[in-house]
Structure formats: structure tokens, C-alpha cells
Design a protein around this motif. Structure first.
Motif, PDB file in Angstrom:
ATOM      1  N   GLU A   1       0.836  -1.205   0.000  1.00 50.56           N
ATOM      2  CA  GLU A   1       0.000   0.000   0.000  1.00 50.56           C
ATOM      3  C   GLU A   1       0.871   1.254   0.000  1.00 50.56           C
TER       4      GLU A   1
ATOM      5  N   LYS B   1       0.843   4.066  -2.907  1.00 53.26           N
ATOM      6  CA  LYS B   1       0.499   5.464  -2.610  1.00 53.26           C
ATOM      7  C   LYS B   1       1.640   6.428  -2.913  1.00 53.26           C
TER       8      LYS B   1
ATOM      9  N   ILE C   1      -1.762   4.626  -8.557  1.00 50.54           N
ATOM     10  CA  ILE C   1      -1.987   5.953  -7.968  1.00 50.54           C
ATOM     11  C   ILE C   1      -2.437   6.961  -9.026  1.00 50.54           C
TER      12      ILE C   1
ATOM     13  N   LEU D   1      -7.123   7.975  -3.577  1.00 44.95           N
ATOM     14  CA  LEU D   1      -6.609   7.348  -2.354  1.00 44.95           C
ATOM     15  C   LEU D   1      -7.661   6.473  -1.677  1.00 44.95           C
TER      16      LEU D   1
END
Length: 121
Positions: free
Chosen positions: A14, A18, A92, A97
Motif C-alpha cells: 500500500e 500510494k 496511484i 486514495l
């Protein structure tokens, strides 16, 4: 690999997603696999949302009921197609998000399910 180790891999994946890191730039094969799994889960969630929307808004062939949310539904489908086209890379750039976090939560949920399946009563 233990449950906690897998959980940490998901959280590391993750973080990489991100931060915009591509799967191909990650050294750990385990983290790469988790990043791909998160991307696949994002597609699954998107397809589920699209199908649910369509099924719940076409009543007895009345296609006018789908019109108010159709643009958003199509955007969601396009995101799924973009993830597939990019082979899970650049997540991304495709998802917000919150959508990434949903896919991560689903991946963690799957892990918990695997853990419970492995337990015997």
C-alpha cells in the motif's frame, strides 16, 4: 509465511502504491505480488460496483432509471479497464486514495478469511 508477515507485506505494498512506485521498481517479489493483488482487487471491486449499479437500476427494461448515475458508473468501468491495460502498474494515477484504501482493506479482509479457513475447530 505467517499472518502478520503477510499483513505487513500488504501494508508495505500500500505504501509503495500510494508513493507512486511501480511494481517493476520494487525489489521484493513478495511485495510485488501483493501490489498486483491489490490492483486485482481494485478491479474486482470496480466491476462489482458497476454490475450492482446496472442490475439495480434497469427495472423491467426501463433504461431511463440508469441515466442519472450512468456517467459515474462508466468512469468506474474505465478505471477498471485502465488498471487491466496497465497490468496493475501506476495505480496511484488511476485511482483515488480512497479507492486504493478500499482495495487494501479488501486484500486484508481476504487475508483474514484465509487465516480463519486454516484454523481447525
Amino acid at each position: 509465511m505467517t499472518f502478520n508477515e503477510k499483513r505487513e507485506l500488504i501494508l508495505l505494498a500500500e505504501k509503495n502504491i500510494k508513493s507512486g512506485k511501480n511494481v517493476s521498481k520494487v525489489e521484493s517479489e513478495d511485495v510485488k505480488k501483493m501490489m498486483k493483488k491489490i490492483a486485482a482487487n481494485a478491479v474486482s471491486i470496480g466491476l462489482y460496483n458497476f454490475n450492482s449499479f446496472v442490475i439495480s437500476h434497469i427495472n423491467d427494461g426501463d433504461f431511463t432509471t440508469i441515466k442519472p448515475g450512468w456517467k459515474d458508473a462508466r468512469v468506474g468501468m474505465v478505471k477498471c479497464l485502465a488498471i487491466i491495460n496497465n497490468e496493475g502498474e501506476d495505480l496511484i494515477d488511476i485511482l483515488g486514495l480512497e479507492e486504493i484504501e478500499d482495495a487494501v482493506r479488501f486484500t486484508l479482509f481476504e487475508l483474514e478469511g484465509e487465516e480463519h479457513e486454516g484454523q481447525t475447530d
